[in-house]
Design an enzyme around this catalytic site. Sequence first.
Site, PDB file in Angstrom:
ATOM      1  N   SER A 102     -19.109   1.769 -24.798  1.00 39.27           N
ATOM      2  CA  SER A 102     -18.487   2.749 -23.911  1.00 39.27           C
ATOM      3  C   SER A 102     -19.515   3.810 -23.506  1.00 39.27           C
ATOM      4  O   SER A 102     -20.530   3.487 -22.905  1.00 39.27           O
ATOM      5  CB  SER A 102     -17.252   3.351 -24.594  1.00 39.27           C
ATOM      6  OG  SER A 102     -16.468   4.069 -23.687  1.00 39.27           O
ATOM      7  N   ASP A 104      -9.637  -3.464 -18.982  1.00 33.37           N
ATOM      8  CA  ASP A 104     -10.369  -2.231 -19.250  1.00 33.37           C
ATOM      9  C   ASP A 104     -10.745  -1.599 -17.921  1.00 33.37           C
ATOM     10  O   ASP A 104     -11.249  -2.282 -17.018  1.00 33.37           O
ATOM     11  CB  ASP A 104     -11.625  -2.582 -20.060  1.00 33.37           C
ATOM     12  CG  ASP A 104     -12.534  -1.391 -20.363  1.00 33.37           C
ATOM     13  OD1 ASP A 104     -12.139  -0.240 -20.113  1.00 33.37           O
ATOM     14  OD2 ASP A 104     -13.651  -1.636 -20.865  1.00 33.37           O
ATOM     15  N   HIS A 139     -10.138  -1.856 -23.756  1.00 30.66           N
ATOM     16  CA  HIS A 139     -11.262  -0.983 -24.061  1.00 30.66           C
ATOM     17  C   HIS A 139     -11.195  -0.555 -25.526  1.00 30.66           C
ATOM     18  O   HIS A 139     -10.132  -0.207 -26.035  1.00 30.66           O
ATOM     19  CB  HIS A 139     -11.237   0.252 -23.166  1.00 30.66           C
ATOM     20  CG  HIS A 139     -12.472   1.086 -23.298  1.00 30.66           C
ATOM     21  ND1 HIS A 139     -13.627   0.806 -22.617  1.00 30.66           N
ATOM     22  CD2 HIS A 139     -12.736   2.178 -24.066  1.00 30.66           C
ATOM     23  CE1 HIS A 139     -14.561   1.693 -22.941  1.00 30.66           C
ATOM     24  NE2 HIS A 139     -14.038   2.533 -23.821  1.00 30.66           N
TER      25      HIS A 139
END
Length: 316
Positions: A159, A254, A284
């Site tokens: 991320s 995501d 995610h």
Amino acid sequence: MTLDPDALRVLEIGRAAGGEPFENGSVAAARAAYDASFPTQQGEHEPVAATSQQAIDGPNGPITIRIHRGTGAPRTGARAVLYLHGGGWVIGSLNSHDEICRWLANLCNAVVVCPDYRLAPEHKFPAGLEDCTAALRLMAENAGELGIDPARIAVAGDSAGGNLAAVLALLARDGQAPPLAAQILIYPNTDARQTADSYRRFGDGFGLTAATMAWFRDHYVRTPADMADWRVSPLLAPSLAGVASAFVVIAGHDILADEGTAYAERLQADGVPLVLRHWPGQIHGFVSMGRHILAARQAVSEAAAWLRPRTRAQAD
């Protein structure tokens, strides 16, 4: 595409727990909520051969790093991974991604270093990136003391940590950071403009929302102009040619799926050796949810298997 049953269960647990979206409260409240939630997502932390912490010097002051030496890692000349945790540049810590770091250490027989880099909004871009660069420089300059091979240092992150890892690989290519053998980007944030279609398809109801991602981004950048800086949006870099070989993980459900895929496609187009691994039924953050999602360990195992043979001298 349908959601993986494990991912669906995680979303159901989240809905049952309630709680306000991060953007509806303060940064302190978001950090407290996240710190309370991530232990319920991670599995049992597997033992490693050794763990230590130390403070190192950085351009903005001391940085705490945690070092895991994996079971089977040699005393000298070990592979090394600099792991940069996710959390939108605002939340997250050495503890929030410790499970992944331990997995990588053991699966790669490696030394994994995780820096507690500075977070926004107290420390906006580029403070966190500078801390990560300092940690990489420490690894390269003190390889003998750490018992690692300077030709086998990789960077990895998920991320926002994937964003920092991608940028660090570009800096390394340009001689602004020590060279890297490889990069592992797990559902990376690569475009701060947040205009990809996956923001529409998965903007709400799949864990990380478009509103929360905007809240993270707005805390990280100093001004809107930073969004066009490739050190914030590596997808906007003029060229990706010459960066370290890459393993990219994409979660199908995501909001970051499209920009992560676009980055992988640019890496490939610019001649970078690449493995792109799609997990179409995942959400995610799934790699940090080993207690509930079987694919978490599987994804890290695949990345580790790809990483094990790589050195700076290898093209692929």
